[in-house]
Enzyme design. Structure first.
Site, short mmCIF file in Angstrom:
data_model
loop_
_atom_site.label_atom_id
_atom_site.label_comp_id
_atom_site.label_asym_id
_atom_site.label_seq_id
_atom_site.Cartn_x
_atom_site.Cartn_y
_atom_site.Cartn_z
N ARG A 445 18.35 -15.45 -18.89
CA ARG A 445 18.37 -14.68 -20.12
C ARG A 445 18.52 -15.39 -20.69
O ARG A 445 17.87 -16.17 -22.25
CB ARG A 445 20.01 -13.72 -19.92
CG ARG A 445 19.86 -12.44 -20.70
CD ARG A 445 20.04 -13.11 -22.18
NE ARG A 445 22.13 -13.96 -22.70
CZ ARG A 445 22.71 -12.98 -22.50
NH1 ARG A 445 22.65 -11.60 -22.44
NH2 ARG A 445 23.63 -13.73 -22.80
N HIS A 450 14.29 -18.18 -25.30
CA HIS A 450 13.85 -18.57 -25.67
C HIS A 450 12.47 -18.33 -26.39
O HIS A 450 11.76 -18.84 -27.47
CB HIS A 450 13.86 -19.84 -25.34
CG HIS A 450 15.49 -20.69 -25.44
ND1 HIS A 450 15.43 -22.16 -25.48
CD2 HIS A 450 15.77 -20.14 -25.43
CE1 HIS A 450 17.39 -22.28 -24.52
NE2 HIS A 450 16.99 -20.82 -24.94
N ARG A 1016 21.46 -3.12 -33.06
CA ARG A 1016 21.29 -4.01 -31.74
C ARG A 1016 22.15 -4.30 -30.66
O ARG A 1016 21.94 -4.23 -29.28
CB ARG A 1016 20.52 -5.71 -32.37
CG ARG A 1016 19.91 -6.50 -31.31
CD ARG A 1016 21.07 -7.43 -31.03
NE ARG A 1016 20.21 -8.27 -29.63
CZ ARG A 1016 20.98 -8.44 -28.96
NH1 ARG A 1016 22.18 -8.89 -28.61
NH2 ARG A 1016 20.62 -9.91 -28.04
N HIS A 1021 23.26 -3.84 -24.96
CA HIS A 1021 24.30 -3.64 -24.03
C HIS A 1021 24.93 -2.87 -23.41
O HIS A 1021 25.48 -2.81 -22.61
CB HIS A 1021 25.75 -4.77 -24.68
CG HIS A 1021 25.94 -6.10 -25.41
ND1 HIS A 1021 26.54 -6.31 -26.17
CD2 HIS A 1021 24.70 -6.92 -24.94
CE1 HIS A 1021 25.87 -7.56 -26.74
NE2 HIS A 1021 25.02 -7.85 -25.94
#
Length: 1120
Positions: A445, A450, A1016, A1021
């Site tokens: 993750r 990136h 977000r 999550h």
């Protein structure tokens, strides 16, 4: 009357030249002709448009040479068709079209009777511009003075030329000579339009800071960084004389008649008149020119001329204040999009070499990366459910994960573990196992977010994981981080234990599907001794290969088609039965399915000769069929050295070209039909060649045979794959399949042998996880502490009085039966939400009334009755117009549907459907948040670069005015000069300044504020699943739209995706107009999708789901 509009569009990577016409009589616009310029084949080579910052060009696939001139010459015949459509206003008049086409192209000159044309009222078939005299200036005219102007009266010219025809049929030589005036006009028109398109192609460049627009956006960006307003909308409006324009537009609007469908043309004409008056200012002033472009877009949006069945716009959208507000927003959004584009190019380090190929490669990489991120989010949610289900923060953060052990419940962890892993775990191993699972997800993750070139070897071959514990050192409590090798922990035994069990897992699958009850050991060993056979976990290396279900059912239809109405005689023998209610057939079907995926696909999609022979057979057969030979005429043969994957990519690209075009839907079916037939025939030939046709004749064994079955299996997987295997074990079958499919697509572009090998092994790991991933619990005690706990749980879904009988307990009325749906919702964490849903109304529970519905009639008789009626309709299609007969058909399918819905409810299958719907919705939302994370990186890093900062972000970080974070994780922010140092704004005043400037810039652009970061996080999550969020799913979609408000297309895509997901689950949703709901999503209607029987136009239909299920889903979407 017809009005013609020409436009060149570049849509979804395809270049089109479009002819739109507006019919005043019928008051509608039609797209008369769309000429595709790219992604077609010329000289058997695919044409693409290649763009860079200097301009565009037409090239052949895998070539970079500019072939614009050559390709445009080859496309000249398409221009002739365009001219025909421009001349003839009624496409259905074939004789007139043939006549005009013959004038333009000698090879299109057909035998036409003069009387067939002269009997027509020619003027009625001509486009409006040819109903009267047409004037034009030849391209070589020195100027546009009267002496060079040429006049054509086509109606009169045609009548005079036809009168001169003496014979029965058109004499093309004399007729062409008499019609020379029109032919010259057509050639002149084609020449000018060709030049126009070439110019459009040349100008189709990737936007850059060197372009006029790019320089303006660059200036705006400098102003923003210098804390100046980039543009003054009021000042620009005055220079543009916007007040004068809006007055003229409103006057035009008011003068128009009520429901005047030409009003939008008139408004556009008014704008064009205004543009002509200020043309010099527009040429000299870039800002004014950009303002004008946005005004055009405003009219195109609210008063479109190309949209079919459009409505007359609202005059309020012509008010100066409204236009200023929208244009101001558009300009600000344009700055944002430029920042994102430049940030993307900088991130991928291709600013100087950007072209359409590099952008396409980025698109493929990002699609794969985003799918991988989504898989990581799903896996981390399942890890959270095991360790600390109510955690609201990022469970993968090392500090958060360490703290979660304060709340861990060992018994619950072991129960959750057993649902994902076959290997047992002890309490002593829980902490190490938890850290090992985190170590399998977090590095992937943290690396993949990136969004740049990744080390795929690092992704899939992670050898170590970290464990952080508090220890007392010299009397003080300190956090100590240790590193472990996966191959030196219990995970190695777990991994190889699962690898060793692969043959046994295959045998277990055969046993559960009754294969061992109907086939002997010798017969099964014959399957496993096929030449070059070795059990493969890779399945197909070709994307878009049809599923076995499609292959078998379509194959059955072809093999057993009615001889009176033959479709294709594919010479099939193995698709002999379709009796899914028969245990023997299910065994046959399951064995064929195993052979298809484990044996056939790996060989068929890599063996050029095997695949090519099937392709050649289908294409040859198609050519031999009289009257049907055009079905596959657009499909080329497979080249001698062409790989199956390459040929399938060609077929798929051809299919995708047509799927957006309504008039070419038939061609979509041809391409899909071709793919199906290749695999149907290929599988049939494979079975016959390897003498496996005995599978078609299952025979009941007196005793099930599972001894002496030898399944050859070999793999190159090793210690380096342990971590990725652990992550895959935390994914469900759908996530694994989607990840594998994206991996197959992405790996097609790999060149390095090492990378190909890495991806191959990774796909094997996914295959291993899939093989044993959806195992269910065998004993109810694995899920519940005692019968009371089982009863309490089940009573949420089933009325208590029914719990002591089948199908909820065994025949003794005491022993609970494990329901797969209940197992599933506990495993993946949707239990809390679904319990809340079913607790909201007793009507949702299974009742005695539902059980009774299963015994009202014999459903097998109803199914047989429907099949009989359907066969009658095939033989006599006219029955669909017989009201008595259709009523009988409708009643039968209603009975079948009611039975199926009752069965789905009684067996709790709808619980599983609701679980999957919930996961699909939350996963799609998480995917959108991954896009927001990506865009935060692109925009922030571009701004930091413009500030000459030496820092870059790698995830969405908090930027607060009052409280700056002192330290950042290495996956959040890093130093360009030294990526290994810990970044701290406390120790680096310049970083503090840079982050403040970044915050102020993002605030001005209304991007990524901290309020949105919280939204977000809640979505990414999966916090909705713990039942403590306080938001409904519908409100989460609102939040996602809020987060993505910087990009109108993305924002709109959120609500569209909700519709798409519900549609895939058999429902149609319509939302209330946003202006009525303060721009929040509110459901107006949620209803079942229709399945049309007896053809699309028939009134006989059934619902895909029940109305009761729709109500359940509506409650789920709105429940907090």
């Amino acid at each position: 009357m017809w009005i013609s509009i020409k436009t060149l569009i570049h849509h979804l990577g395809v270049l089109f030249f479009c002819d739109y016409m507006y019919n005043r009589r019928e008051k509608k616009i039609i797209e008369v002709k769309t000429m595709r310029i790219t992604k077609v084949e010329v000289d058997r080579k695919k044409v693409l448009i290649s763009r860079d910052k200097n301009g565009g060009k037409l090239v052949y696939e895998n070539e970079m040479q500019d072939n614009t001139e050559q390709i445009m010459h080859h496309k000249k015949s398409s221009f002739y068709k365009s001219v025909v459509n421009k001349t003839i206003c009624r496409p259905e008049q074939k004789q007139m079209k043939k006549l005009v086409h013959g004038l333009l192209q000698e090879n299109s000159q057909e035998k036409i009777k003069v009387s067939d044309v002269t009997k027509l009222n020619i003027s009625n078939f001509l486009n409006h511009r040819f109903k009267k005299s047409l004037y034009y200036f030849p391209e070589n005219s020195p100027d546009k003075s009267e002496e060079y102007r040429i006049e054509i009266n086509l109606s009169q010219l045609l009548e005079d030329s036809l009168k001169k025809q003496q014979g029965t049929f058109i004499c093309w030589e004399s007729f062409s000579k008499d019609m020379e005036l029109y032919i010259n006009w057509a050639e002149n028109y084609i020449s000018s339009k060709t030049k126009l398109i070439k110019k459009s192609i040349r100008n189709n460049r990737i936007q850059s800071t060197e372009s006029r627009s790019g320089q303006l956006m660059d200036r705006y960006m400098k102003d923003i960084l210098n804390k100046n307003k980039p543009f003054d909308i009021q000042s620009v409006s005055e220079k543009y004389q916007l007040e004068k324009l809006t007055s003229a537009l409103k006057a035009t609007f008011k003068e128009a008649k009520k429901n005047d469908k030409e009003i939008n043309y008139k408004l556009k004409s008014t704008l064009q008149n205004h543009e002509r008056q200020i043309i010099e200012e527009l040429k000299e002033n870039s800002e004014l020119n950009q303002f004008n472009i946005e005004i055009r877009k405003h009219l195109e949006t609210y008063f479109p001329i190309k949209k079919t069945n459009r409505k007359v716009g609202d005059i309020r959208n012509l008010e100066i204040g409204e236009i200023q507000k929208i244009v101001n927003h558009r300009l600000k959004n344009k700055i944002v999009q430029r920042i994102l584009q430049e940030g993307k190019l900088a991130s991928y380090e291709i600013e100087s070499t950007v072209n359409s190929n590099s952008l396409q490669k980025i698109k493929i990489e990002e699609a794969f990366a985003l799918k991988f991120i989504n898989a990581c989010l799903f896996a981390s949610n399942n890890l959270r459910n095991m360790v600390y289900p109510v955690c609201k923060k990022d469970i993968l953060m090392i500090g958060e994960f360490k703290n979660s052990f304060k709340e861990i419940k060992h018994k619950k962890f072991i129960r959750q573990w057993s649902q994902f892993f076959s290997q047992e775990i002890t309490v002593d191993d829980i902490e190490l196992a938890s850290w090992g699972l985190r170590g399998a997800i977090a590095p992937i993750r943290n690396e993949i977010i990136h969004l740049k070139k990744h080390s795929w070897k690092k992704f899939f071959n992670n050898p170590t994981f970290k464990v952080k514990k508090s220890k007392i050192i010299n009397g003080k409590t300190k956090d100590v981080t240790s590193e472990f090798l996966y191959k030196e922990t219990l995970f190695k035994d777990y991994f190889y234990s699962e690898l060793d069990s692969v043959p046994e897992l295959i045998i277990n699958k055969m046993e559960s599907s009754k294969i061992l009850d109907y086939y002997s050991s010798d017969q099964l060993n014959q399957v496993f001794t096929i030449p070059n056979f070795e059990l493969s976990l890779l399945t197909s290396a070709v994307p878009f290969a049809p599923s076995f279900k499609r292959v078998y059912l379509k194959g059955f239809d072809y093999q057993n088609q009615d001889e009176a109405q033959p479709d294709y005689n594919l010479k099939l023998n193995i698709y002999n039965e379709k009796a899914f209610n028969s245990e023997a057939f299910q065994a046959q079907y399951s064995l064929f399915k195993m052979v298809y995926y484990q044996v056939f696909l790996p060989q068929f999609t890599t063996n050029n000769d095997l695949f090519k022979s099937s392709v050649d057979f289908i294409l040859t057969l198609n050519k031999e069929r009289k009257g049907y030979a055009k079905a596959f005429q657009d499909i080329r043969k497979m080249n001698k050295d062409e790989k199956p994957s390459e040929y399938m990519s060609y077929i798929q690209s051809q299919l995708m070209l047509y799927q957006k075009k309504q008039e070419e839907k038939e061609k979509i079916n041809h391409f899909e039909k071709f793919i199906n037939q290749v695999f149907i025939k290929g599988f049939n030939s494979f079975i016959e060649k390897n003498r496996l046709t005995y599978i078609c004749h299952p025979t009941k064994n007196t005793v099930p045979e599972n001894d002496n079955i030898e399944i050859p299996f070999h793999t190159d997987m090793d210690d380096s794959n342990i971590a990725f295997w652990l992550m895959c074990k935390l994914l469900d079958a759908k996530q694994l399949s989607e990840l594998r499919n994206e991996m197959i697509k992405f790996s097609c572009s790999l060149q390095s042998t090492e990378e190909i090998s890495t991806f191959t092994k990774a796909r094997e790991v996914i295959g291993l996880a899939l093989l044993n991933g959806e195992k269910g619990c065998n004993d109810w005690k694995e899920l519940f502490d005692d019968k009371e706990a089982w009863k309490k749980n089940m009573s949420l879904y089933v009325s208590e009085e029914l719990l002591q009988s089948l199908p909820y307990t065994q025949e003794d009325g005491q022993t609970p039966v494990i329901n797969r749906s209940i197992d599933l919702v506990k495993k993946y964490g949707t239990e809390t939400i679904l319990e809340k849903l079913f607790s909201s109304s007793d009507d949702y529970k299974v009742s005695a009334k539902d059980i009774a519905k299963l015994h009202e009639y014999d459903v097998t008789e109803k199914i047989a009755q429907q099949e009989s009626l359907h066969k009658q309709w095939i033989e006599k299609p006219g029955l669909a117009r017989d009201s008595a007969w259709t009523k009988k058909y409708q009643n039968v399918i209603n009975d079948i549907s009611n039975y199926q819905w009752a069965k789905t409810k009684v067996e709790l299958t709808q619980v599983r459907h609701l679980h999957q719907l919930t996961i699909d919705l939350l996963s799609r939302l998480a995917g959108y948040m991954s896009i927001a994370d990506r865009d935060f990186q692109f925009s922030s890093n571009y701004i930091l670069e413009r500030e000459n900062s030496e820092y870059r972000v790698t995830s969405w970080i908090l930027l607060s005015e009052n409280k700056n974070k002192n330290k950042y994780n290495d996956y959040e922010l890093y130093n360009l000069k030294n990526a290994s140092i810990k970044v701290s704004s406390k120790n680096d005043p310049q970083l503090k300044v840079d982050l403040k400037q970044l915050r102020l810039t993002l605030e001005y652009l209304e991007l990524f504020d901290n309020r949105l970061k919280e939204k977000r996080n809640n979505i990414s999550h999966f916090n909705y699943l713990n039942g403590q969020l306080g938001n409904s799913i519908l409100e989460l979609f609102d939040d996602a739209r809020d987060v993505l408000s910087y990009d109108r297309k993305l924002k709109n895509a959120v609500s569209k995706s909700l519709k798409e997901i519900l549609s895939s689950h058999g429902m149609e949703v319509t939302f209330k107009p946003l202006y009525q709901t303060n721009h929040h999503l509110k459901i107006d209607k949620l209803q079942p999708k229709k399945i049309h029987h007896l053809g699309e136009k028939s009134t006989v239909s059934s619902n895909q789901v029940s109305n009761e299920y729709c109500q359940l889903v509506r409650t789920l979407l709105t429940m907090k």
